[in-house]
Design an enzyme around this catalytic site. Sequence first.
Site, PDB file in Angstrom:
ATOM      1  N   CYS A   5       0.849  -1.200   0.000  1.00  0.00           N
ATOM      2  CA  CYS A   5       0.000   0.000   0.000  1.00  0.00           C
ATOM      3  C   CYS A   5       0.884   1.250   0.000  1.00  0.00           C
ATOM      4  O   CYS A   5       1.761   1.402   0.849  1.00  0.00           O
ATOM      5  CB  CYS A   5      -0.903  -0.013   1.238  1.00  0.00           C
ATOM      6  SG  CYS A   5      -1.732   1.548   1.541  1.00  0.00           S
ATOM      7  N   ASP A  31      -0.316  16.571  -1.045  1.00  0.00           N
ATOM      8  CA  ASP A  31      -0.710  15.743  -2.185  1.00  0.00           C
ATOM      9  C   ASP A  31       0.276  15.979  -3.326  1.00  0.00           C
ATOM     10  O   ASP A  31       0.672  17.111  -3.600  1.00  0.00           O
ATOM     11  CB  ASP A  31      -2.136  16.098  -2.623  1.00  0.00           C
ATOM     12  CG  ASP A  31      -2.733  15.040  -3.523  1.00  0.00           C
ATOM     13  OD1 ASP A  31      -3.682  14.350  -3.091  1.00  0.00           O
ATOM     14  OD2 ASP A  31      -2.256  14.889  -4.672  1.00  0.00           O
ATOM     15  N   GLY A  97     -14.875   7.839  -6.046  1.00  0.00           N
ATOM     16  CA  GLY A  97     -13.661   8.378  -6.650  1.00  0.00           C
ATOM     17  C   GLY A  97     -12.391   8.059  -5.882  1.00  0.00           C
ATOM     18  O   GLY A  97     -11.381   8.737  -6.044  1.00  0.00           O
ATOM     19  N   HIS A 104      -7.921   8.250   3.601  1.00  0.00           N
ATOM     20  CA  HIS A 104      -7.225   9.545   3.636  1.00  0.00           C
ATOM     21  C   HIS A 104      -8.238  10.668   3.568  1.00  0.00           C
ATOM     22  O   HIS A 104      -9.253  10.566   2.889  1.00  0.00           O
ATOM     23  CB  HIS A 104      -6.193   9.667   2.514  1.00  0.00           C
ATOM     24  CG  HIS A 104      -6.716   9.338   1.153  1.00  0.00           C
ATOM     25  ND1 HIS A 104      -6.906   8.038   0.727  1.00  0.00           N
ATOM     26  CD2 HIS A 104      -7.099  10.141   0.126  1.00  0.00           C
ATOM     27  CE1 HIS A 104      -7.370   8.052  -0.510  1.00  0.00           C
ATOM     28  NE2 HIS A 104      -7.515   9.315  -0.895  1.00  0.00           N
ATOM     29  N   HIS A 106      -8.677  14.446   2.370  1.00  0.00           N
ATOM     30  CA  HIS A 106      -8.135  15.564   1.591  1.00  0.00           C
ATOM     31  C   HIS A 106      -8.484  16.865   2.316  1.00  0.00           C
ATOM     32  O   HIS A 106      -9.647  17.071   2.696  1.00  0.00           O
ATOM     33  CB  HIS A 106      -8.795  15.662   0.212  1.00  0.00           C
ATOM     34  CG  HIS A 106      -8.479  14.550  -0.729  1.00  0.00           C
ATOM     35  ND1 HIS A 106      -7.532  14.654  -1.728  1.00  0.00           N
ATOM     36  CD2 HIS A 106      -9.006  13.305  -0.851  1.00  0.00           C
ATOM     37  CE1 HIS A 106      -7.489  13.530  -2.417  1.00  0.00           C
ATOM     38  NE2 HIS A 106      -8.382  12.700  -1.921  1.00  0.00           N
TER      39      HIS A 106
HETATM   40  P1  5GP Z   1      -8.219   9.582  -3.884  1.00  0.00           P
HETATM   41  O1  5GP Z   1      -8.631   9.735  -5.313  1.00  0.00           O
HETATM   42  O2  5GP Z   1      -7.899   8.136  -3.559  1.00  0.00           O
HETATM   43  O3  5GP Z   1      -9.177  10.206  -2.914  1.00  0.00           O
HETATM   44  O4  5GP Z   1      -6.910  10.444  -3.721  1.00  0.00           O
HETATM   45  C1  5GP Z   1      -5.617   9.929  -3.746  1.00  0.00           C
HETATM   46  C2  5GP Z   1      -4.693  11.126  -3.746  1.00  0.00           C
HETATM   47  O5  5GP Z   1      -3.391  10.670  -3.441  1.00  0.00           O
HETATM   48  C3  5GP Z   1      -4.601  11.858  -5.109  1.00  0.00           C
HETATM   49  O6  5GP Z   1      -4.987  13.216  -4.936  1.00  0.00           O
HETATM   50  C4  5GP Z   1      -3.141  11.703  -5.510  1.00  0.00           C
HETATM   51  O7  5GP Z   1      -2.605  12.850  -6.133  1.00  0.00           O
HETATM   52  C5  5GP Z   1      -2.451  11.408  -4.191  1.00  0.00           C
HETATM   53  N1  5GP Z   1      -1.281  10.557  -4.303  1.00  0.00           N
HETATM   54  C6  5GP Z   1      -1.195   9.385  -4.964  1.00  0.00           C
HETATM   55  N2  5GP Z   1       0.043   8.860  -4.849  1.00  0.00           N
HETATM   56  C7  5GP Z   1       0.751   9.726  -4.084  1.00  0.00           C
HETATM   57  C8  5GP Z   1       2.099   9.723  -3.615  1.00  0.00           C
HETATM   58  O8  5GP Z   1       2.899   8.835  -3.860  1.00  0.00           O
HETATM   59  N3  5GP Z   1       2.475  10.792  -2.835  1.00  0.00           N
HETATM   60  C9  5GP Z   1       1.610  11.799  -2.522  1.00  0.00           C
HETATM   61  N4  5GP Z   1       2.095  12.792  -1.768  1.00  0.00           N
HETATM   62  N5  5GP Z   1       0.341  11.823  -2.959  1.00  0.00           N
HETATM   63  C10 5GP Z   1      -0.089  10.805  -3.728  1.00  0.00           C
HETATM   64 ZN    ZN Z   2      -2.135   1.300   3.769  1.00  0.00          ZN
END
Ligand code: 5GP
Ligand code: ZN
Length: 117
Positions: A5, A31, A97, A104, A106
């Site tokens: 993960c 992010d 989404g 997490h 945001h």
């Molecule tokens: P989700 O769509 O799952 O709510 O958001 C996942 C978020 O994680 C996205 O906004 C994406 O830019 C961010 N993200 C994905 N991989 C990484 C990473 O390796 N490092 C960081 N800092 N953010 C990440």
């Molecule tokens: Zn995890």
Amino acid sequence: MSSDCIFCKIARGEIPSRKVYEDEEILAFHDIHPWAPVHFLMVPKAHIASLAHVSEVHQPLLGRMLAMAPKLALQEGCQPYPQGGHRVVINTGAHGGQEVQHLHIHVMGGPRPWLKG
Ligand code: 5GP
Ligand code: ZN
């Protein structure tokens, strides 16, 4: 902890991140593809796949994360409520989404327009 993960790897320090906050249970980091002038994520260090996986034992942790979000938002440059403020989003599941399967939060803010949201 889940070995493959990406957010567990970030929480363990195996993948670098721009840290906003860290304690024993929680990590906040910027992010990698920000939608807004301020955009960071708050994660529990323990692997919880999504908000749909949360149970009663997680309530103090989630309460702490949510209560901390506005403080960290100000620390990261969001303007104060009500003229400023910030958006808090928890994408959950495919229709919600969610792309990374580790819970997490945001936190986004700063002057508009934003890229998304
Ligand atoms: P989700 O769509 O799952 O709510 O958001 C996942 C978020 O994680 C996205 O906004 C994406 O830019 C961010 N993200 C994905 N991989 C990484 C990473 O390796 N490092 C960081 N800092 N953010 C990440
Ligand atoms: Zn995890």
